[in-house]
Design a protein around this motif. Structure first.
Motif, PDB file in Angstrom:
ATOM      1  N   VAL A 115       0.771  -1.018   0.041  1.00  0.00           N
ATOM      2  CA  VAL A 115       0.142   0.141  -0.059  1.00  0.00           C
ATOM      3  C   VAL A 115       0.801   1.282   0.137  1.00  0.00           C
ATOM      4  CG1 VAL A 115      -2.100  -1.280   1.161  1.00  0.00           C
ATOM      5  CG2 VAL A 115      -0.165   0.042   2.595  1.00  0.00           C
ATOM      6  N   ARG A 116       0.325   2.381  -0.543  1.00  0.00           N
ATOM      7  CA  ARG A 116       1.163   3.516  -0.424  1.00  0.00           C
ATOM      8  C   ARG A 116       0.989   4.192   1.103  1.00  0.00           C
ATOM      9  NH1 ARG A 116       1.889   5.896  -5.464  1.00  0.00           N
ATOM     10  NH2 ARG A 116       1.933   7.773  -4.739  1.00  0.00           N
ATOM     11  N   VAL A 117       1.981   4.859   1.356  1.00  0.00           N
ATOM     12  CA  VAL A 117       2.176   5.555   2.429  1.00  0.00           C
ATOM     13  C   VAL A 117       0.924   6.562   2.839  1.00  0.00           C
ATOM     14  CG1 VAL A 117       3.436   7.264   3.868  1.00  0.00           C
ATOM     15  CG2 VAL A 117       4.542   5.560   2.760  1.00  0.00           C
ATOM     16  N   SER A 118       0.524   7.391   1.732  1.00  0.00           N
ATOM     17  CA  SER A 118      -0.460   8.094   1.598  1.00  0.00           C
ATOM     18  C   SER A 118      -1.707   7.626   2.146  1.00  0.00           C
ATOM     19  CB  SER A 118      -0.543   9.125   0.515  1.00  0.00           C
ATOM     20  OG  SER A 118      -0.730   8.272  -0.555  1.00  0.00           O
ATOM     21  N   GLN A 119      -1.777   6.115   1.995  1.00  0.00           N
ATOM     22  CA  GLN A 119      -3.029   5.411   2.397  1.00  0.00           C
ATOM     23  C   GLN A 119      -3.357   5.117   3.689  1.00  0.00           C
ATOM     24  OE1 GLN A 119      -2.470   2.591  -0.706  1.00  0.00           O
ATOM     25  NE2 GLN A 119      -4.242   3.312  -1.779  1.00  0.00           N
ATOM     26  N   LEU A 120      -2.310   5.010   4.425  1.00  0.00           N
ATOM     27  CA  LEU A 120      -2.415   4.470   5.789  1.00  0.00           C
ATOM     28  C   LEU A 120      -3.462   4.919   6.627  1.00  0.00           C
ATOM     29  CD1 LEU A 120       1.601   4.115   6.654  1.00  0.00           C
ATOM     30  CD2 LEU A 120      -0.257   2.272   6.251  1.00  0.00           C
ATOM     31  N   SER A 121      -3.563   6.245   6.580  1.00  0.00           N
ATOM     32  CA  SER A 121      -4.713   6.945   7.471  1.00  0.00           C
ATOM     33  C   SER A 121      -6.013   6.380   7.160  1.00  0.00           C
ATOM     34  CB  SER A 121      -4.797   8.316   7.847  1.00  0.00           C
ATOM     35  OG  SER A 121      -4.875   8.687   6.140  1.00  0.00           O
TER      36      SER A 121
END
Length: 257
Positions: free
Chosen positions: A114-120
């Protein structure tokens, strides 16, 4: 493969990254205790190119070296082997699954990245997601003596490992930590050549240390090399002990003092 940033002021020095040493292989460290992890071999090394004449093409004068290194750091991130997809975060197969999931990861079966920007916005506990890269992902700018005996700026990534097997690339961003604009884009971005991460059973072992790695290890950089060359042996002439009652040390001598 590099892309220089066009945001640098045309009247100021131009900075760019030059990859001097690409990683070639590594052994996956998995999702368990990573104390026994193997680092990328050879360690990635980048050189900072300073072009004080913006009218000239970059990379032509790497010898320009001020007394102190600039306030730059280089950040490494993980990408797919073709350089098109981010691989910085992977779903931990051990969370909420049986041990077969861990074996599946070791067998190079499909893993979810997954992309870091998707973590939240992702479901489940935060422990379900792991950074795929392990170690020191930010390298400071350091002045080191190159193979040609001249001092230059370098970024050395001597402590980087990858959790999962497969083919990857590293993307390096040049960042000015003293920038008054914290959201300013990277000064330069370069992409490494593809490298392979093996499972423990298929890992072919460490390659011979490069001349550049040995050169920097002699200067105190904590680079693992196959033979410790920081303290090379001192060779005595054949007749050095002929006129003395002393004798050369013998590792096989177990006689008492």
């Amino acid at each position: 493969m590099a892309s220089s940033s066009s945001t640098q002021n045309s009247t100021s020095p131009q900075y760019s990254l030059l990859i001097r040493q690409n990683p070639d292989r590594g052994r996956m460290c998995g999702f368990s205790d990573t104390k026994d992890r193997r680092k990328l071999d050879p360690p990635p090394i980048l050189q900072l190119i300073v072009n004080n004449d913006p009218g000239r093409p970059p990379h032509l004068d790497p010898r320009t070296t001020p007394v102190e290194p600039p306030s730059f750091v280089c950040h490494a991130s993980l990408w797919s082997g073709d350089g098109t997809e981010e691989r910085n975060v992977v779903v931990n197969p051990r969370v909420g699954e049986d041990h077969g999931a861990e074996r599946a990861a070791a067998a190079n079966e499909e893993l979810e990245y997954v992309r870091v920007s998707q973590l939240s916005s992702l479901p489940g506990p935060s422990s379900r997601y792991c950074h795929t890269l392990v170690g020191s992902l930010v390298a400071p700018c350091t002045i080191l003596t190159d193979l040609d005996d001249t001092e230059k700026y370098f970024f050395v990534f001597h402590d980087v490992s990858v959790r999962t097997q497969g083919q990857f690339r590293l993307k390096f961003h040049l960042i000015d930590v003293d920038s008054i604009n914290p959201s300013a884009p990277s000064l330069d971005v370069v992409l490494s050549e593809p490298f392979e991460i093996f499972s423990p059973k298929t890992f072919p072992g460490m390659s011979d240390s490069t001349d550049l790695s040995k050169c920097f290890a002699r200067q105190g950089m904590p680079i693992h090399i196959r033979r410790d060359i920081r303290d090379p042996p001192v060779f005595q002439p054949m007749g050095a002990y002929a006129s003395s009652s002393s004798r050369p040390p013998d590792a096989r001598d177990t006689s008492p003092e």
